[in-house]
Design an enzyme around this catalytic site. Structure first.
Site, PDB file in Angstrom:
ATOM      1  CB  SER A   1      36.564  33.441  34.747  1.00 20.99           C
ATOM      2  OG  SER A   1      37.492  34.334  35.321  1.00 20.99           O
TER       3      SER A   1
ATOM      4  N   GLY B   1      37.556  37.155  37.807  1.00 17.36           N
ATOM      5  CA  GLY B   1      38.256  38.128  36.968  1.00 17.36           C
ATOM      6  C   GLY B   1      39.586  37.645  36.397  1.00 17.36           C
TER       7      GLY B   1
ATOM      8  CG  ASN C   1      28.758  41.706  40.954  1.00 19.31           C
ATOM      9  OD1 ASN C   1      28.500  42.904  41.073  1.00 19.31           O
ATOM     10  ND2 ASN C   1      29.737  41.109  41.621  1.00 19.31           N
TER      11      ASN C   1
ATOM     12  N   GLY D   1      30.360  38.403  36.530  1.00 18.99           N
ATOM     13  CA  GLY D   1      30.863  39.757  36.713  1.00 18.99           C
ATOM     14  C   GLY D   1      31.048  40.462  35.389  1.00 18.99           C
TER      15      GLY D   1
ATOM     16  CG  HIS E   1      31.817  39.707  45.559  1.00 18.39           C
ATOM     17  ND1 HIS E   1      33.138  40.009  45.318  1.00 18.39           N
ATOM     18  CD2 HIS E   1      31.336  39.170  44.411  1.00 18.39           C
ATOM     19  CE1 HIS E   1      33.436  39.677  44.067  1.00 18.39           C
ATOM     20  NE2 HIS E   1      32.366  39.166  43.498  1.00 18.39           N
TER      21      HIS E   1
ATOM     22  CE  LYS F   1      32.837  41.653  39.964  1.00 21.36           C
ATOM     23  NZ  LYS F   1      34.092  40.911  40.079  1.00 21.36           N
TER      24      LYS F   1
ATOM     25  CD  GLU G   1      31.456  34.960  42.712  1.00 22.09           C
ATOM     26  OE1 GLU G   1      31.273  35.178  41.513  1.00 22.09           O
ATOM     27  OE2 GLU G   1      31.679  35.860  43.527  1.00 22.09           O
TER      28      GLU G   1
HETATM   29  P1  PGA Z   1      33.913  37.642  36.938  1.00 24.90           P
HETATM   30  O1  PGA Z   1      33.365  38.088  38.373  1.00 24.90           O
HETATM   31  O2  PGA Z   1      32.770  36.979  36.218  1.00 24.90           O
HETATM   32  O3  PGA Z   1      34.337  38.933  36.291  1.00 24.90           O
HETATM   33  O4  PGA Z   1      35.031  36.690  37.177  1.00 24.90           O
HETATM   34  C1  PGA Z   1      32.486  37.270  39.088  1.00 24.90           C
HETATM   35  C2  PGA Z   1      32.113  37.939  40.391  1.00 24.90           C
HETATM   36  O5  PGA Z   1      32.961  38.624  40.976  1.00 24.90           O
HETATM   37  O6  PGA Z   1      30.977  37.814  40.875  1.00 24.90           O
END
Ligand code: PGA
Length: 237
Positions: free
Chosen positions: A199, A163, A7, A220, A85, A9, A157
């Site tokens: 993460s 993040g 993803n 992400g 999400h 973003k 998640e």
């Molecule tokens: P991240 O995001 O891997 O940066 O923690 C995951 C997501 O929001 O799908």
């Protein structure tokens, strides 16, 4: 084989996308979905990735300025779309009615919704994560046509892991994925794929891969860094 979903973003510029596409140009994968910002979907059409989108319109009309409909996504061969999400639930007030309409629009166009669910840090501290997760599943599934259940993928998640560099322990992830699979089996009579997200990185992927019951990952930030993403994909084959 685990399903890997990247993803991206709003992280990347067109130039960075071009570099990313070039880097992956000669690779071949069967199980990796790239979920770019809408405007870059076309950059990945000839790539080694299956295509996903980060959202879909609640509308199916042809005259809704600024929206992208499920029908249009289908015309680009998009196969998966993220739904619910936490960044959309909290930043755009997306509640169950919106999510149900979006899921139905996707299913009518043979696109697999990846329904994201997860508890906040306060909910985990209060030890009510199981109730929260069960609520997030039932508020959606109880409104879907029962022939649609097995066309949905769930991504667990925890909001506090997105993040943040923090992840639950393997035991906690395994318990929750088991819990989710058992609920959908008991209440909706289906075996669904359940991904873990939050993460995931090249540093923790070999540890996470020890959890057999996880069907894949929603990634992400690490999916926007070429070598990092390749490392995760190769470690999960
Ligand atoms: P991240 O995001 O891997 O940066 O923690 C995951 C997501 O929001 O799908």
């Amino acid at each position: 084989m685990k399903l890997i979903v990247g993803n991206q973003k709003t992280y990347l510029s067109q130039k960075e996308i071009n570099d990313f596409v070039e880097f992956f140009k000669d690779k071949k994968f069967e199980n990796v979905v790239i979920v770019p910002t809408y405007i870059y979907i076309n950059s990945f059409r000839e790539s080694c990735f299956a295509l996903g989108s980060q959202d879909v319109s609640i509308s199916v009309l042809e005259n809704v300025t600024g929206e992208v409909t499920a029908n249009q996504l289908k015309s680009l061969n998009v196969q998966y779309t993220l739904i619910g999400h936490s960044e959309r639930r909290s930043g755009f007030q997306e509640g169950k009615d919106i999510l149900i309409d979006k899921i139905n629009n996707l299913l009518e166009n043979d696109i697999v919704p990846i329904l994201c669910i997860g508890e906040s840090s306060e909910e985990r501290e209060k030890n009510i994560q199981n109730e929260v997760i069960e609520g997030q599943i039932s508020e959606i599934f109880s409104h879907l046509d029962n022939t649609s259940y097995d066309n949905v993928v769930i991504a667990y998640e925890p909001i506090w892991a997105i993040g943040s560099g923090k992840t639950p322990s393997n035991v906690e992830i395994e318990e929750m994925i088991n819990y989710i699979k058992n609920i959908v089996k008991k209440d909706y009579k289906v075996d669904l794929k359940v991904l873990y997200g939050g993460s995931v990185s090249s540093k923790n992927i070999s540890e996470l891969n020890k959890i057999d019951i996880v069907d894949g990952y929603l990634i992400g930030k690490a999916s926007t860094i070429k070598d990092e993403f390749l490392n995760i994909i190769e470690s999960s084959q």
